[in-house]
Design an enzyme around this catalytic site. Structure first.
Site, PDB file in Angstrom:
ATOM      1  N   HIS A  25       0.856  -1.195   0.000  1.00 49.53           N
ATOM      2  CA  HIS A  25       0.000   0.000   0.000  1.00 49.53           C
ATOM      3  C   HIS A  25       0.885   1.236   0.000  1.00 49.53           C
ATOM      4  O   HIS A  25       1.224   1.781   1.056  1.00 49.53           O
ATOM      5  CB  HIS A  25      -0.931  -0.041   1.233  1.00 49.53           C
ATOM      6  N   HIS A  27       1.476   4.700  -2.745  1.00 48.19           N
ATOM      7  CA  HIS A  27       1.073   5.394  -3.976  1.00 48.19           C
ATOM      8  C   HIS A  27       2.279   6.114  -4.553  1.00 48.19           C
ATOM      9  O   HIS A  27       2.829   7.003  -3.886  1.00 48.19           O
ATOM     10  CB  HIS A  27      -0.010   6.428  -3.675  1.00 48.19           C
ATOM     11  N   HIS A 204      -9.185   0.712  -1.412  1.00 50.31           N
ATOM     12  CA  HIS A 204      -9.235   1.450  -0.147  1.00 50.31           C
ATOM     13  C   HIS A 204     -10.674   1.363   0.352  1.00 50.31           C
ATOM     14  O   HIS A 204     -11.613   1.537  -0.432  1.00 50.31           O
ATOM     15  CB  HIS A 204      -8.869   2.916  -0.368  1.00 50.31           C
ATOM     16  N   GLU A 207     -12.030   3.364   5.300  1.00 51.07           N
ATOM     17  CA  GLU A 207     -10.994   4.322   5.724  1.00 51.07           C
ATOM     18  C   GLU A 207     -11.712   5.552   6.282  1.00 51.07           C
ATOM     19  O   GLU A 207     -11.535   5.906   7.438  1.00 51.07           O
ATOM     20  CB  GLU A 207     -10.116   4.699   4.528  1.00 51.07           C
ATOM     21  N   ASP A 285       2.022   4.216   2.699  1.00 56.09           N
ATOM     22  CA  ASP A 285       0.961   4.966   2.005  1.00 56.09           C
ATOM     23  C   ASP A 285       1.535   6.028   1.065  1.00 56.09           C
ATOM     24  O   ASP A 285       1.728   5.769  -0.117  1.00 56.09           O
ATOM     25  CB  ASP A 285      -0.016   5.568   3.032  1.00 56.09           C
ATOM     26  N   ASP A 286       1.767   7.251   1.573  1.00 54.07           N
ATOM     27  CA  ASP A 286       2.337   8.347   0.765  1.00 54.07           C
ATOM     28  C   ASP A 286       3.576   8.853   1.504  1.00 54.07           C
ATOM     29  O   ASP A 286       3.541   9.928   2.143  1.00 54.07           O
ATOM     30  CB  ASP A 286       1.309   9.485   0.634  1.00 54.07           C
TER      31      ASP A 286
END
Ligand code: HPA
Ligand code: ZN
Length: 350
Positions: A25, A27, A204, A207, A285-286
């Site tokens: 996960h 991006h 996703h 969330e 994630d980011d």
């Protein structure tokens, strides 16, 4: 040196960073190094709100965050740029967290909507990933994400375009952006087309939407694993089902601590998901946007929760098992991970 894993001592944090890792996960659009953003903006003559490298990812609300997300990605234009961002984030994963394998999300329409050809995006990302594998040994596959605020026909068309440019490294379909206003059932058609073509499926989910979205993603969209999932805790029946079926949740401590205001990682919903017997594995994630990396996620989350090494090993292995690799590949990766963790245990754990 030996340690007793009783808290986030520097030794234990180092152990956690050095563990071999899978990430499912992450991006690519949230991984750009600030210095790269500044250089790409200069290369293409794009004005940024700031050219101070340490100011690029400064924001105080989710709206500013989303604005910055769009702005930094407007600097990624040609195939070489896409290759560069894929290469650099994999290098960061290796150097900061001993990353071995990643299945990395990208948002095709974030790029095609500003006139970038799909082939430039896909071929560039794969080129960068292959170079990173050559230089650092890390492997990477890609998952195209539906952007939920796109209308359903745009999402379906995106899937068809991705399939028209299909490469072996492109293995799945996912879905991101704001969940509450655009629930998963809107995108059943995009998922149907992807599934018929043999793409693997995730989304996703739960969330910032309800636990019912978990059921929708599993039963209507056909998802094989789920990203985030925290609001599942509001429905014990859905928790019991996912526990019994062994559904894996790809969870992200830091990004959700920031966005949803769960700064205390010892009471974060992820700890409750683990206590409820759900299968989770940790992700960044980011990472650059949230000032983190995969090594830091393990160091902070497992360190602050004072997890025993056996539990941390289980989280790592759950990452391997949830990867969309064939069984032989996965078994080999698991053996290699167990050997490396055994060596780290001998070095660190008393
Ligand atoms: N959730 C929703 N949208 C996103 C995320 C996320 O974790 N990361 C990047 N876009
Ligand atoms: Zn995400």
């Amino acid at each position: 040196m030996t340690i007793s894993p009783t808290g986030a001592t520097p030794e234990y944090e180092q152990y956690l960073r050095r563990l071999p890792k899978v990430e499912l996960h992450c991006h690519v659009e949230g991984t750009l190094r600030p210095g790269t953003v500044v250089e790409l903006a200069a290369k293409h003559g794009i004005a940024l709100p700031t050219t101070q490298v340490d100011e690029v990812y400064r924001y105080s609300t989710i709206y500013e965050f989303l604005e910055i997300y769009r702005t930094v990605n407007s600097t990624v234009i040609d195939r070489e740029d896409f290759a560069r961002i894929a290469y650099e984030t994999l290098q960061d994963g290796v150097e900061l967290g001993n990353l071995k394998y990643r299945e990395m999300f990208f948002n095709p329409t974030l790029h095609t909507a500003r006139g970038i050809p799909m082939a430039t995006v896909i071929d560039g990302l794969i080129e960068g990933a292959k170079a990173a594998e050559t230089d650092f040994g890390v492997r990477c596959a890609f998952i195209a994400d539906v952007y939920r605020q796109d209308p359903p026909p745009v999402a379906r068309q995106m899937v068809e375009e991705v399939l028209a440019h299909r490469r072996p490294e492109l293995i799945g379909l996912g879905m991101d952006a704001a969940e509450a206003p655009d629930p998963p059932e809107k995108f059943v058609e995009a998922y149907r087309v992807a599934k018929a073509a043999g793409l693997r499926l995730t989304s996703h989910c739960a969330e910032d939407g309800p636990a019912a979205n978990v059921t929708t993603c599993l039963d209507l969209l056909g998802c094989e694993r789920l990203d985030h999932g925290y609001h599942i805790l509001e429905d014990p029946a859905v928790v019991a089902r996912c526990r019994d079926e062994g559904v894996t949740f790809t969870v992200c401590p830091t990004s959700t601590a920031v966005v949803y205001g769960w700064p205390d990682l010892t009471t974060h919903p992820i700890t409750k998901m683990i206590d409820a017997g759900l299968r989770v594995m940790l992700n960044s994630d980011d990472p650059t946007m949230f000032h983190t990396d995969i090594g830091t996620e393990y160091a902070k989350f497992c360190g602050q929760n004072n997890f025993r090494p056996e539990l941390v090993r289980q989280l790592v292995v759950q990452g391997v098992e949830a990867a969309w690799l064939d069984d032989i590949d996965k078994a080999a990766m698991r053996r290699a991970f167990e050997t490396e963790i055994d060596e780290l245990d001998r070095e660190y754990v008393s």
